[in-house]
Design a protein around this motif. Structure first.
Motif, PDB file in Angstrom:
ATOM      1  N   VAL A   1       0.860  -1.190   0.000  1.00 33.70           N
ATOM      2  CA  VAL A   1       0.000   0.000   0.000  1.00 33.70           C
ATOM      3  C   VAL A   1       0.899   1.244   0.000  1.00 33.70           C
ATOM      4  O   VAL A   1       1.443   1.620   1.034  1.00 33.70           O
ATOM      5  CB  VAL A   1      -0.919   0.001   1.246  1.00 33.70           C
ATOM      6  CG1 VAL A   1      -1.779   1.257   1.266  1.00 33.70           C
ATOM      7  CG2 VAL A   1      -1.782  -1.253   1.278  1.00 33.70           C
ATOM      8  N   PRO A   2       1.070   1.905  -1.170  1.00 35.36           N
ATOM      9  CA  PRO A   2       2.044   3.003  -1.274  1.00 35.36           C
ATOM     10  C   PRO A   2       1.880   4.111  -0.237  1.00 35.36           C
ATOM     11  O   PRO A   2       2.877   4.633   0.273  1.00 35.36           O
ATOM     12  CB  PRO A   2       1.805   3.550  -2.687  1.00 35.36           C
ATOM     13  CG  PRO A   2       1.308   2.373  -3.458  1.00 35.36           C
ATOM     14  CD  PRO A   2       0.474   1.588  -2.474  1.00 35.36           C
ATOM     15  N   MET A   3       0.643   4.502   0.093  1.00 37.10           N
ATOM     16  CA  MET A   3       0.459   5.631   1.004  1.00 37.10           C
ATOM     17  C   MET A   3       0.923   5.297   2.424  1.00 37.10           C
ATOM     18  O   MET A   3       1.103   6.190   3.240  1.00 37.10           O
ATOM     19  CB  MET A   3      -1.004   6.089   1.034  1.00 37.10           C
ATOM     20  CG  MET A   3      -1.515   6.666  -0.272  1.00 37.10           C
ATOM     21  SD  MET A   3      -0.584   8.083  -0.913  1.00 37.10           S
ATOM     22  CE  MET A   3      -1.017   9.360   0.277  1.00 37.10           C
TER      23      MET A   3
ATOM     24  N   GLU B   1       3.724   3.620   2.982  1.00 39.04           N
ATOM     25  CA  GLU B   1       5.167   3.322   2.968  1.00 39.04           C
ATOM     26  C   GLU B   1       6.011   4.527   3.384  1.00 39.04           C
ATOM     27  O   GLU B   1       5.602   5.667   3.187  1.00 39.04           O
ATOM     28  CB  GLU B   1       5.569   2.846   1.561  1.00 39.04           C
ATOM     29  CG  GLU B   1       5.103   1.411   1.308  1.00 39.04           C
ATOM     30  CD  GLU B   1       5.249   0.984  -0.147  1.00 39.04           C
ATOM     31  OE1 GLU B   1       5.714   1.785  -0.972  1.00 39.04           O
ATOM     32  OE2 GLU B   1       4.864  -0.168  -0.438  1.00 39.04           O
TER      33      GLU B   1
END
Ligand code: NAD
Ligand code: NAD
Lengths: 544, 544
Positions: free
Chosen positions: A540-542, A544
């Motif tokens: 989940v990029p947000m 990281e």
């Protein structure tokens, strides 16, 4: 009409053959509600636009190459393009309309012009497997109700519901599998009789008095029993409320999503289709008035202490349009019982044996039991399903599996095809009602924690990522379950033909597809989903 | 902020690097209208949801592997999944809402909650190239007007229009390229000055009197000249009609698609954003009332014999909501001029040089001239564009190409990257306004021959087939051009990095993508499309 069986094929590859068999299987009289009209289930949910389209679909699937893709626009094949081996063989878009035009009257106008069809969820995407499809979901839901209110079992409770059609017909068996008594009302006697024939319903009473006394006795004796009764729910529900029958759980699965399918009070079900066609506006007004009375009685039961929920047919919305103000006093089943499962990517995983041989399903049942030995409720379901479920059309099985589980099962099935443990390939799909594949503010995405109920990016991303991961056919539909203007949803089917390529595709699709459910619920702020993402490694990029 | 240039990269592959550069390029101050707010063009069309999302996008693109795909939900990266080499590296869905919720007020409510963003067409899908993007379409449109009414040239005619923003700013140059005189009204002086700086507009007059005398003189002398004037179109258009100025062609490209972006009469453009934010309902009412007056004047010019058309900003719909009944008296530009091109799969093909070197675009210009020597209007455009168009951000070119042409150009560009004729890879994309990628009943699909204007299956199939054909990023948007509730459309971008794999992908995507335009128009019953399908071998199952 009956799908071809066995291990020899006329198409140029198994994925194409599989799509053809599943299209035809959707119209098998054992499976479809009205095969002559191409109607599979759920009001007017169709498998193909019209008969010329159906024949063109079959013809095209039989000539489609391994690096070609057929495009289907609302049940009609409109093009064939060269793609590549990892691409789906079929891409479908059904019933989609631009927002300002997304209403039933406009939809019907366009349908009459021959420009669209209603695809429901698995009707137009060729992975309906008959009433079993809904049975597992209904079983899970009633199990959750039992867990929440009645100490884990429905023994000693009475459930009242209505609508014994393609989907709703699963309710009596789901209740008795959970140990309870069930009274189910349908305006059309033939629907009740059909469920008795398939062992989903125990008995049809000759009168309301008889039905009540049978059901109440079963409740008192803590016996599992399902009783059908002929009647209009808008009449019978208020009558039962008036009589003060002690009902513990109330829901409904009449075809309320479509006011031209719900039979108004005072209308004979045999006359309803002609009447609806002749005077759609008048019919709609009467249906909505009846639904208002029907839902008012449900709220009455709730006020008297019963567990009441909307079972995903949009009846609250229609009752509100019919002038009843408290229509949304009781919740939908998803926020009430299903969302915690969605946070784990759990949803209605299903598969069918293209051989037509029930032994293949029995073998996959055993494989599932071996793969997930620690999951007791899954084991109970698989065993009960093996005993109680009569197959319709190609033998099939459904069970709810989550992120990290579906891919395991899929890869195992593919190995079993490769090794010859199964006599022909298996198709693996799911309902559009799934963890990350639908935006439907009156059902799957009702009352999301962040208010994102109506955001429709998610099902579109789901369809795109399944297309990008190797699914055999992928679909985007509008209006399934809850009606035109109220939902957008996506489906996918993979074919396990035993090849290494199929294995790779299955691994990715059956990881990413439930993965959408996890990230969708992470984004909406559900802690359980965030835990699952962290534990099982969903990126989940947000975060990281 | 400025996109990285040159041939060395920080991402793990060129497709990822390209997506990152094009995202950043969309926010280059030379390109974007309001880069600080992430707004690229077209009212509030954004490239990313917010700054944290932007940074997460860039970070994720820099670590994304060649067999991974990033999912973007309305400008925010929400997941990364393992796919495969032929899959897109990025999949985007922007601004999509379930039909019953697809309204501006609901969209804005959700936007305020941080749950969505307005992606317009190429803003949220990272392939906006500044005003040139619209210039070619506008040039083609005015050329078609000239062909239809004025003997092939606009010399000796006067065009009246309004709105000199990101897209509308192309109008004065498009008119003068066709030899005509143009009077353009904008409420905001800075917009007019900006177009003079980029050589799209010749002069800004100090008063309406001066503007009229300059424009009328140019018309009389058959001179190409464009004149800007500051004013509100709702005031100036009726005034010019009253004065009886001899105007031959009338259109408009104010930001009418969004009633909170159109400046009402009596409001200072500097105050408009705050006023719109503070009192959106009141602002909307006033904007619609102004649009009613604005459109009434346009109809007045039509009644007086002028060629009048809606240029795709939904102003007719808003004027109707503002109470003006004859709003739809004049046609949209698509049915009037563009649809015959769509039948051949023709549409706004575009590309940008990731090197940042204008010489790369000059080389591709020469390649296009060599590839299609028989196409004279294409050659005229390419030569004029080379002379007159100032690049904004990464150097880019656009021209309209159809089925059987786009793939040729794309494959050639890829060879030029491989051979070193170009100094770095090229991205190849298009507007969402294309032959088979959009359902938009007030614009691209207005007045379809079979009445299928609102059928939205086509753009969804377009996105799916591009995903299945090897595009580098693919997007599905809602509400672009004409506003929320009024359109669904899809985009695709391919990266020509000189590899054999890129060549195969480009060949398929740039065949299938315009192919959607051909089959969409075959299905709607256009003879020209059926001819093209037969001549060029597009497979249509229902015709077999
Ligand atoms: N909860 C879920 O998971 C889920 C999934 C899919 C569909 N649905 C919804 O459930 C509903 C039922 O689906 P289905 O496939 O069974 O539909 P169906 O059309 O096959 O059956 C509907 C049944 O309702 C009966 N009926 C209609 N009006 C009635 C009335 N006034 N009183 C009593 N009976 C009446 C009909 O005779 C018919 O037997 C649909 O609205 C569908 O969209 C729910
Ligand atoms: N035809 C096409 O191909 C096409 C393509 C994309 C967008 N559009 C539409 O064209 C419109 C313009 O797009 P844009 O990107 O240039 O928008 P923009 O927001 O960049 O520019 C709009 C311009 O209109 C001016 N304006 C607003 N109200 C005015 C009024 N009352 N009188 C005079 N000027 C006024 C603004 O000052 C601004 O300069 C949009 O509605 C867009 O959706 C059309």
């Amino acid at each position: 009409m009956r799908a071809p069986r066995g291990s020899s094929i006329t198409a140029l590859g198994w994925p194409q053959e599989a799509a053809k068999r599943m299209l035809i299987n959707n119209l098998d009289p054992e499976v479809a509600e009205r095969p002559d009209d191409l109607v599979v289930y759920g009001g007017t949910g169709k498998a193909a636009r019209d008969w010329p389209s159906f024949h063109a679909l079959v013809r095209t699937l039989d000539t489609l190459r391994d690096d070609e893709t057929m495009l289907v626009q609302s049940g009609r094949p409109v093009g064939v393009f060269r793609t590549h081996e990892w691409a789906p063989r079929v891409l479908l878009a059904n019933s989609n309309l631009v927002g300002d035009w997304a209403t039933w009257p406009e939809f019907r106008r366009l349908e009459k012009l021959g420009l669209t069809m209603y695809g429901q969820m698995t009707a137009g995407s060729w992975i309906y497997i008959g009433t079993q499809g809904i049975l597992q979901g209904t079983y899970e839901t009633f199990a959750a109700v039992a867990e929440k209110r009645f100490g884990g079992s429905l023994a000693g409770t009475l459930t009242l519901t209505a609508g014994c059609g393609g989907m709703g017909g699963a309710q009596p068996l789901a209740v008795t599998m959970n140990g309870g008594a069930c009274l189910i009302v349908d305006v059309d006697r033939s629907r009740l009789d059909r469920r008795v024939a398939t062992r989903y319903l125990d008995v049809v009473a000759d009168s309301l008095d008889e039905a009540v006394s049978l059901a109440v006795a079963a409740k008192a004796e803590r016996r599992a029993l399902s009783v059908g009764v002929v009647g209009n729910a808008a009449t019978v529900f208020p009558e039962l409320l008036r009589r003060g029958v002690e009902i513990d759980i109330v829901t409904d699965q009449t075809s309320a999503h479509d006011p031209l399918s719900y039979v108004p009070e005072g209308v004979d079900p045999g006359d309803a289709p002609d009447y609806a066609a002749a005077k759609p506006d008048e019919f709609t007004d009467r249906a909505r008035a009846s639904m208002a009375a029907h839902v008012a009685a449900m709220v009455g039961f709730m006020d008297a202490g019963a567990e009441v929920f909307d079972y995903g047919n949009s009846i609250r919305g229609e009752a509100q349009l019919g002038g009843y103000e408290r229509a949304f006093a009781f919740p939908g089943f998803v926020p009430a019982y299903i969302r915690p499962l969605f946070c784990e990517g759990k949803g209605p995983f299903r598969w069918a044996a293209l051989s037509g041989d029930p032994a293949d399903i029995a073998a996959t049942d055993r494989a599932v039991l071996e793969l997930f030995p620690e999951n007791e409720s899954l084991a109970r379901w698989i065993r009960m399903a093996g005993e109680r479920v009569a197959f319709q059309g190609l033998p099939a099985r459904i069970c709810w599996l989550g992120y990290g589980e579906r891919d395991k099962a899929g890869v195992r099935f593919n190995e079993m095809v490769a090794s010859g443990e199964l006599s022909a390939p298996i198709v693996i799909g799911r309902d559009h009602l799934d963890a990350g594949s639908v935006a439907s503010p009156y059902r799957e995405t009702e009352a999301m924690a962040d208010g994102s109920d109506a955001i429709a990016d998610w099902p579109l991303l789901n369809a795109l990522v399944n297309t990008a991961s190797g699914a055999s056919w992928v679909s985007i539909h509008h209006g399934g379950g809850v009606g035109i203007g109220r939902s957008i949803h996506a489906g996918q089917v993979c074919v396990a033909d035993g090849t290494a390529l199929a294995g790779q595709k299955i691994e990715r699709v059956l990881t990413n597809d439930p993965g959408m459910g996890v990230i969708r619920h992470v984004d909406a702020g559900y802690d359980r989903a965030a835990e699952v993402a962290t534990e099982r490694g969903v990126r989940v990029p947000m975060a990281e």
